[in-house]
Design a protein around this motif. Structure first.
Motif, PDB file in Angstrom:
ATOM      1  N   THR A  38       2.442   1.741  -3.429  1.00 29.69           N
ATOM      2  CA  THR A  38       1.458   2.270  -4.381  1.00 29.69           C
ATOM      3  C   THR A  38       1.196   3.745  -4.114  1.00 29.69           C
ATOM      4  OG1 THR A  38       0.423   0.090  -4.469  1.00 29.69           O
ATOM      5  CG2 THR A  38      -0.856   1.939  -5.301  1.00 29.69           C
ATOM      6  N   LEU A  39       1.067   4.115  -2.859  1.00 27.76           N
ATOM      7  CA  LEU A  39       0.849   5.518  -2.496  1.00 27.76           C
ATOM      8  C   LEU A  39       2.047   6.374  -2.899  1.00 27.76           C
ATOM      9  CD1 LEU A  39      -1.019   7.542  -1.080  1.00 27.76           C
ATOM     10  CD2 LEU A  39       0.129   6.987   1.047  1.00 27.76           C
ATOM     11  N   ASN A  40       3.246   5.849  -2.679  1.00 27.44           N
ATOM     12  CA  ASN A  40       4.462   6.571  -3.047  1.00 27.44           C
ATOM     13  C   ASN A  40       4.540   6.784  -4.560  1.00 27.44           C
ATOM     14  OD1 ASN A  40       6.925   7.817  -2.867  1.00 27.44           O
ATOM     15  ND2 ASN A  40       8.081   5.922  -2.636  1.00 27.44           N
ATOM     16  N   ILE A  63       0.837  -1.206   0.000  1.00 33.51           N
ATOM     17  CA  ILE A  63       0.000   0.000   0.000  1.00 33.51           C
ATOM     18  C   ILE A  63       0.867   1.250   0.000  1.00 33.51           C
ATOM     19  CG2 ILE A  63      -1.667   1.322   1.353  1.00 33.51           C
ATOM     20  CD1 ILE A  63      -2.804  -1.365   2.303  1.00 33.51           C
ATOM     21  N   LEU A  64       1.910   1.249   0.823  1.00 32.52           N
ATOM     22  CA  LEU A  64       2.807   2.412   0.879  1.00 32.52           C
ATOM     23  C   LEU A  64       3.545   2.598  -0.444  1.00 32.52           C
ATOM     24  CD1 LEU A  64       4.261   2.144   4.487  1.00 32.52           C
ATOM     25  CD2 LEU A  64       2.536   3.731   3.628  1.00 32.52           C
TER      26      LEU A  64
END
Length: 82
Positions: free
Chosen positions: A8-10, A5-6
């Motif tokens: 993808t967010l990054n 998730i991190l």
């Protein structure tokens, strides 16, 4: 799962920032900075007058003052609401 998730967010944040930088115009000072880099005695002058240190100190000071004013405005809004 959290790393995925991190990641993808990054990558999403990177894409948005690249798009924003692509839309903004190029710096008008690039040519002048390149000309300054070609000066033969700039290193000697920088040894006597530490321009890099001055810029770092000035930037830190401006950021601190900016944070102070933002916090001051937010606190005034909170006081006005309550």
């Amino acid at each position: 799962m959290l790393e995925n998730i991190l990641g993808t967010l990054n990558s999403a944040i990177d894409s948005v920032l690249e798009l924003a930088l692509g839309v903004l115009p190029k710096s008008p000072f690039t040519e002048h900075i390149d000309n300054l880099a070609r000066l033969p005695y700039l290193g000697l002058l920088n040894w006597f007058v530490p321009v890099g240190a001055f810029l770092a100190i000035g930037t830190s000071w401006l950021v601190a003052i900016g944070i102070f004013y933002v916090i001051k405005i937010v606190l005034r809004w909170i006081k006005a609401i309550s």
